[in-house]
Design an enzyme around this catalytic site. Structure first.
Site, PDB file in Angstrom:
ATOM      1  N   ASP A 158      47.548  54.342  44.753  1.00 34.47           N
ATOM      2  CA  ASP A 158      47.378  53.608  43.493  1.00 34.47           C
ATOM      3  C   ASP A 158      45.924  53.182  43.264  1.00 34.47           C
ATOM      4  O   ASP A 158      45.655  52.192  42.604  1.00 34.47           O
ATOM      5  CB  ASP A 158      48.310  52.380  43.501  1.00 34.47           C
ATOM      6  CG  ASP A 158      48.624  51.931  42.085  1.00 34.47           C
ATOM      7  OD1 ASP A 158      48.682  52.788  41.182  1.00 34.47           O
ATOM      8  OD2 ASP A 158      48.785  50.714  41.873  1.00 34.47           O
TER       9      ASP A 158
HETATM   10  N1  ATP Z   1      39.157  39.306  45.072  1.00 38.61           N
HETATM   11  C1  ATP Z   1      38.928  39.441  43.769  1.00 38.61           C
HETATM   12  N2  ATP Z   1      37.894  38.798  43.193  1.00 38.61           N
HETATM   13  C2  ATP Z   1      37.663  38.930  41.876  1.00 38.61           C
HETATM   14  N3  ATP Z   1      38.399  39.677  41.031  1.00 38.61           N
HETATM   15  C3  ATP Z   1      39.445  40.329  41.555  1.00 38.61           C
HETATM   16  C4  ATP Z   1      39.761  40.274  42.932  1.00 38.61           C
HETATM   17  N4  ATP Z   1      40.864  41.025  43.153  1.00 38.61           N
HETATM   18  C5  ATP Z   1      41.224  41.517  41.967  1.00 38.61           C
HETATM   19  N5  ATP Z   1      40.375  41.118  40.988  1.00 38.61           N
HETATM   20  C6  ATP Z   1      40.450  41.432  39.553  1.00 38.61           C
HETATM   21  O1  ATP Z   1      41.799  41.217  39.173  1.00 38.61           O
HETATM   22  C7  ATP Z   1      42.378  42.406  38.664  1.00 38.61           C
HETATM   23  C8  ATP Z   1      43.810  42.472  39.114  1.00 38.61           C
HETATM   24  O2  ATP Z   1      43.903  42.429  40.526  1.00 38.61           O
HETATM   25  P1  ATP Z   1      44.787  43.485  41.319  1.00 38.61           P
HETATM   26  O3  ATP Z   1      44.234  44.835  41.112  1.00 38.61           O
HETATM   27  O4  ATP Z   1      44.867  42.987  42.717  1.00 38.61           O
HETATM   28  O5  ATP Z   1      46.184  43.319  40.581  1.00 38.61           O
HETATM   29  P2  ATP Z   1      47.450  44.274  40.518  1.00 38.61           P
HETATM   30  O6  ATP Z   1      48.382  43.627  39.581  1.00 38.61           O
HETATM   31  O7  ATP Z   1      47.932  44.554  41.906  1.00 38.61           O
HETATM   32  O8  ATP Z   1      46.884  45.603  39.904  1.00 38.61           O
HETATM   33  P3  ATP Z   1      47.618  47.010  39.655  1.00 38.61           P
HETATM   34  O9  ATP Z   1      48.128  46.981  38.270  1.00 38.61           O
HETATM   35  O10 ATP Z   1      46.505  47.957  39.906  1.00 38.61           O
HETATM   36  O11 ATP Z   1      48.701  47.108  40.711  1.00 38.61           O
HETATM   37  C9  ATP Z   1      41.505  43.521  39.167  1.00 38.61           C
HETATM   38  O12 ATP Z   1      41.556  44.631  38.311  1.00 38.61           O
HETATM   39  C10 ATP Z   1      40.132  42.871  39.221  1.00 38.61           C
HETATM   40  O13 ATP Z   1      39.541  42.873  37.946  1.00 38.61           O
END
Ligand code: ATP
Ligand code: MG
Length: 415
Positions: free
Chosen positions: A292
């Site tokens: 992913d």
């Molecule tokens: N540690 C961090 N510090 C700052 N911003 C972050 C961090 N982790 C994630 N983000 C931001 O938050 C967004 C969402 O986080 P993440 O990708 O973990 O969520 P998700 O819901 O698992 O995503 P996906 O839809 O890819 O599964 C990321 O695209 C990024 O912009």
């Protein structure tokens, strides 16, 4: 005409107008400020407004996706990108705050709570809208399709939920719900993040939060200032940089390819070492079976020395769950079937990223060799804090799966 004021570090830097298409214009006072910086390369500092798909893409990418977005739409009676931003964009990825005219960013305030309370709320299914169901005066927006809670961890370890436009310092990601066959994903993500960290890949700090059984990740786009407050650093994900909406985050849907990612990173001026990190990220994702790893799972961060590839985030072994996609998020040497990626595909990727095939295979070899002992070390540490039963079972399955993926890829790549 409805509008939203766009703030950065306490200054109004521009206005977003609810037009078809959305229109963004920098504030004239801001343009005259020496500190003024463009919010993205597509929007250079200028008095003339910007309108079109790239404005929509930039701001739409600040919003949650999928089921989380649908919940926000229902709870705020806001179906458009503008309407959602108006309701929730008080704390976003990076540095921007969007507020309706007449509202100003207020001094940060937090609602102190406890991990036990959050755990109870999670048990009742109250997490999907970034925590708004735990605290109703929250105004937070973060991309991604998974439920998560934005919060701050106080010095004494207690969690606090941001109120209004207060910045969060951490992201709490509980187990993914509602995808058949996916279980204990928070522990899976913690393991993958810690493994990448142990391999020295440059990763956001993640721990397994024992009370909530969730992955607690420190935000790299927040910094503590001299007075103990939080300042926001600007960041852009690769969909924002490419000017495409979140719906195009996968290359197979028409989103950025690895070649485009390289181009975008070079164009924004990241140091050469970040192209090496990009390659390491792809290699690591293949080796742990994380399919992913799309363009929104990569970001650039504005630092005092310029744009850099941000620490890695959203890492997980997806192949341990039979129901998730068998296709890799990017095409490598013409294929997104991991089983068809051999050393010639890795070499093709190397040339796409402007590296010698020999160098790329050497990097792949280094990670593949260091990975099994680092995995053992990471799992051993996690085993001491998780419950016997499901969580232990997941760690055992991950140990097997990731070692198997690493071995098979290593053989295919001739390492
Ligand atoms: N540690 C961090 N510090 C700052 N911003 C972050 C961090 N982790 C994630 N983000 C931001 O938050 C967004 C969402 O986080 P993440 O990708 O973990 O969520 P998700 O819901 O698992 O995503 P996906 O839809 O890819 O599964 C990321 O695209 C990024 O912009
Ligand atoms: Mg993500």
């Amino acid at each position: 005409m409805r509008s939203l004021n766009v703030y950065q570090a306490g200054h109004q830097i521009g206005t977003l107008y609810d037009e078809q298409p959305l229109r963004f214009v920098y504030d004239t006072h801001w343009l005259a400020t020496p500190a003024a910086q463009a919010i993205a390369p597509a929007f250079p500092l200028q008095a003339e407004p910007f309108a079109g798909g790239h404005v929509h893409a930039f701001f739409e990418n600040l919003l949650p996706e999928g089921p989380v977005r649908r919940l926000l739409q229902a709870s705020h009676h806001a179906s458009t990108t503008f309407g959602l931003l108006r309701s929730v964009a008080g704390d976003t990825a990076g540095s921007l705050i969007l507020l309706p005219p007449g509202e100003l960013p207020k001094p940060p305030a937090y609602h102190i709570t406890s991990w036990q309370h959050i755990a109870e709320q999670l048990r009742q299914g109250k997490a999907p809208t970034l925590g708004a169901q735990i605290q109703d005066d929250m105004r937070v927006s973060l991309a991604g399709a998974q439920a998560k809670i934005l919060l701050t961890v106080l010095d004494d370890g207690r969690p606090a939920i941001p109120v209004g436009t207060a910045p969060s310092s951490h992201i709490l990601k509980p187990d993914i719900q509602g995808i058949p066959g996916v279980w204990a994903s928070a522990l899976n993500e913690t393991l993958a993040m810690q493994l990448a960290d142990n391999l020295g890949l440059g990763t956001a700090t993640a721990v397994y939060q024992a009370d909530t059984r969730a992955c607690l990740i420190r935000r790299y786009d927040r910094q503590t200032d001299a007075h103990g407050g939080l300042t926001r650093l600007h960041q852009l994900d690769l969909c924002q940089l490419a000017g495409v909406p979140s719906g195009l985050k996968y290359e197979s849907d028409g989103g950025p390819s690895l070649a485009q990612c390289r181009y975008l990173l070079q164009e924004i001026g990241v140091p050469a070492k970040d192209l090496k990190r990009l390659l390491q990220w792809v290699i690591f994702n293949l080796l742990i079976g994380n399919h992913d790893s799309h363009a929104k799972n990569l970001s650039v961060l504005a630092t005092p020395s310029g744009w850099q590839l941000a620490p890695f985030y959203d890492l997980m072994c997806t192949t341990v769950y039979p129901g998730l996609s068998r296709q890799f998020a990017f095409r490598i040497g013409g294929t997104n079937q991991p089983g068809q990626i051999g050393s010639s595909q890795i070499q093709a990727m190397a040339s796409v990223l402007g590296m010698s095939p020999h160098y790329a295979l050497g990097l792949a070899r280094d990670i593949a060799h260091a990975l099994p002992p680092a995995l053992d070390k990471t799992i051993k540490a996690l085993q001491t804090i998780v419950y016997p039963g499901t969580e232990h079972t997941l760690l055992e399955r991950l140990a097997q799966r990731i070692k198997q993926e690493t071995r098979k890829h290593g053989q295919r790549w001739g390492l």
